[in-house]
Design an enzyme around this catalytic site. Structure first.
Site, PDB file in Angstrom:
ATOM      1  N   ARG A  13       0.843  -1.206   0.000  1.00 22.69           N
ATOM      2  CA  ARG A  13       0.000   0.000   0.000  1.00 22.69           C
ATOM      3  C   ARG A  13       0.872   1.248   0.000  1.00 22.69           C
ATOM      4  O   ARG A  13       2.035   1.199   0.378  1.00 22.69           O
ATOM      5  CB  ARG A  13      -0.871   0.044   1.257  1.00 22.69           C
ATOM      6  N   LYS A  34       3.351  -7.523  11.949  1.00 22.65           N
ATOM      7  CA  LYS A  34       2.567  -7.755  10.726  1.00 22.65           C
ATOM      8  C   LYS A  34       2.891  -9.114  10.116  1.00 22.65           C
ATOM      9  O   LYS A  34       4.058  -9.474   9.966  1.00 22.65           O
ATOM     10  CB  LYS A  34       2.879  -6.640   9.730  1.00 22.65           C
ATOM     11  N   ARG A  93      -0.446   4.544  19.942  1.00 20.12           N
ATOM     12  CA  ARG A  93       0.232   5.707  20.533  1.00 20.12           C
ATOM     13  C   ARG A  93      -0.256   5.971  21.942  1.00 20.12           C
ATOM     14  O   ARG A  93      -1.219   5.358  22.394  1.00 20.12           O
ATOM     15  CB  ARG A  93      -0.175   6.962  19.733  1.00 20.12           C
TER      16      ARG A  93
HETATM   17  C1  BTN Z   1       0.430  -3.919   2.208  1.00 20.82           C
HETATM   18  O1  BTN Z   1       0.231  -4.337   3.353  1.00 20.82           O
HETATM   19  O2  BTN Z   1       1.099  -2.906   2.007  1.00 20.82           O
HETATM   20  C2  BTN Z   1      -0.189  -4.660   1.047  1.00 20.82           C
HETATM   21  C3  BTN Z   1       0.663  -5.797   0.581  1.00 20.82           C
HETATM   22  C4  BTN Z   1       0.090  -6.569  -0.575  1.00 20.82           C
HETATM   23  C5  BTN Z   1       1.071  -7.559  -1.155  1.00 20.82           C
HETATM   24  C6  BTN Z   1       0.447  -8.452  -2.171  1.00 20.82           C
HETATM   25  S1  BTN Z   1       1.506  -9.779  -2.617  1.00 20.82           S
HETATM   26  C7  BTN Z   1       0.437 -10.222  -3.916  1.00 20.82           C
HETATM   27  C8  BTN Z   1      -0.055  -8.937  -4.549  1.00 20.82           C
HETATM   28  N1  BTN Z   1       0.858  -8.480  -5.578  1.00 20.82           N
HETATM   29  C9  BTN Z   1       1.438  -7.324  -5.229  1.00 20.82           C
HETATM   30  O3  BTN Z   1       2.281  -6.720  -5.938  1.00 20.82           O
HETATM   31  N2  BTN Z   1       1.003  -6.919  -4.032  1.00 20.82           N
HETATM   32  C10 BTN Z   1       0.016  -7.817  -3.480  1.00 20.82           C
END
Ligand code: BTN
Length: 325
Positions: free
Chosen positions: A120, A186, A321
């Site tokens: 993200r 995470k 926080r």
């Molecule tokens: C996050 O938490 O930032 C989201 C992560 C999402 C990762 C997955 S892996 C499969 C799919 N392909 C990608 O390029 N991203 C998602």
């Protein structure tokens, strides 16, 4: 982009017992030349798989490994007719499905490695070979984009359900908007990209990353993280995990399409690790601090701000926080 090569899977399956196997007998079993066996071993080593090679003894896997196999996943699915693609290496499974021709059914796409895995907010998603789940699912909805606001929350709940099937104490939590955590670390994230179609229809690309067999060494992730193997203490078969994930995801998505987010609100509250906590929400260049009061009907985060006013936020990054005084 490379589809997963059958030789790679066969060699890994032969070496799965952890014993040494010599190139000639491996070649005879798999009907490959010794040089083809060597090339495949070399390729696996280049992907970072630890294979020992000893003159006179042959090759042995130094750490457990099982690759993804479509047949293995499909045979454990509740709806086995779905299209499943497995790639050896790909830039991003989400990007692959974005450029895929439109299609009426559901497509799931897995990769053993992503060279440009996306997280993200423009972040990178660390995607080493053979360790984790990198999966994207193309899912058609007879709904307008505006009705899909809660989709990332539903997806996180399906992931939590899947991961909890490996634990006896429901130890995995959701962290708004789309992280799954274990004791504050995470373990999974979701990246959803929605494309509108004509007549109020749309389709979603639901990208899921789960840290599965990744252990501590050489991992470049900036935030606290864990993996399913670290939590359970066992090597996890990703084929079984993938099938459980697809089964849960399909039933959650079908229920979401029929009944919306409301029907999941109690489940969210139970799995949520932020409710009642004081958090900082980063959105754009702004940061607000407040106490979490759950989510609203659209899946927005309800925050009671320091001045007592309740506010709903549709996006942002959250971190626990203390009130700044
Ligand atoms: C996050 O938490 O930032 C989201 C992560 C999402 C990762 C997955 S892996 C499969 C799919 N392909 C990608 O390029 N991203 C998602």
């Amino acid at each position: 982009m490379k589809k997963l090569n059958g030789n790679l899977v066969n060699i890994v399956n032969l070496l799965r017992d952890g014993q040494y196997h010599d190139g000639t007998s491996m070649g005879a079993t798999l009907q490959m030349t010794r040089s083809a066996v060597w090339k495949t071993i070399k390729k696996l080593q280049d992907y970072g798989v630890q294979i020992d090679s000893v003159k006179g003894k042959g090759y042995a896997l130094l750490t457990p490994l099982r690759l993804l196999e479509r047949r293995e996943i499909t045979r454990q699915l509740s709806h086995p007719n779905m299209e499943i693609n497995i790639f050896e290496s790909i830039a991003s499974t989400n990007d692959y499905l974005k450029s895929h021709k439109k299609c009426k059914g559901v497509i799931c796409c897995f990769a053993e490695q992503q060279t440009h895995g996306k997280g993200r907010l423009g972040r990178e998603w660390y995607s080493p070979f053979g360790k984790n789940i990198y999966m994207s699912c193309l899912y058609p909805f007879q709904k307008d984009i505006s009705e899909l606001a809660g989709l990332s929350l539903i997806t996180s709940l399906a992931i939590v359900r899947t991961l909890n099937s490996y634990s006896s104490d429901d130890c995995f939590s959701v962290k708004w908007p789309n992280d799954v955590t274990y004791q504050g670390k995470k373990i999974s994230g979701t990246l959803i990209e929605i494309q509108a179609e004509s007549h109020g229809a749309s389709h979603a690309i639901i990208g899921i990353g789960i840290n599965v067999n990744m252990l501590g060494d050489n991992v470049s992730i900036a935030q606290p993280w864990t993996s399913l193997q670290l939590v359970t203490g066992k090597y996890i078969d990703r084929n079984e995990l993938s099938a459980r994930l697809i089964n849960h995801l399909m039933s959650y998505l079908a229920a979401f399409a029929s009944y919306g987010l409301v029907s999941f609100k109690d489940e969210w509250m139970k799995a949520d690790c932020l409710t009642s906590k004081v958090i900082a929400l980063q959105h754009g260049n702004n940061e607000v601090v407040g106490q979490v009061a759950g989510i609203n009907e659209q899946g927005h985060l309800l925050l009671q701000l320091e001045n007592g006013v309740m506010h709903a936020f549709s996006s942002g990054d959250t971190s626990v926080r203390k009130w700044a005084r």
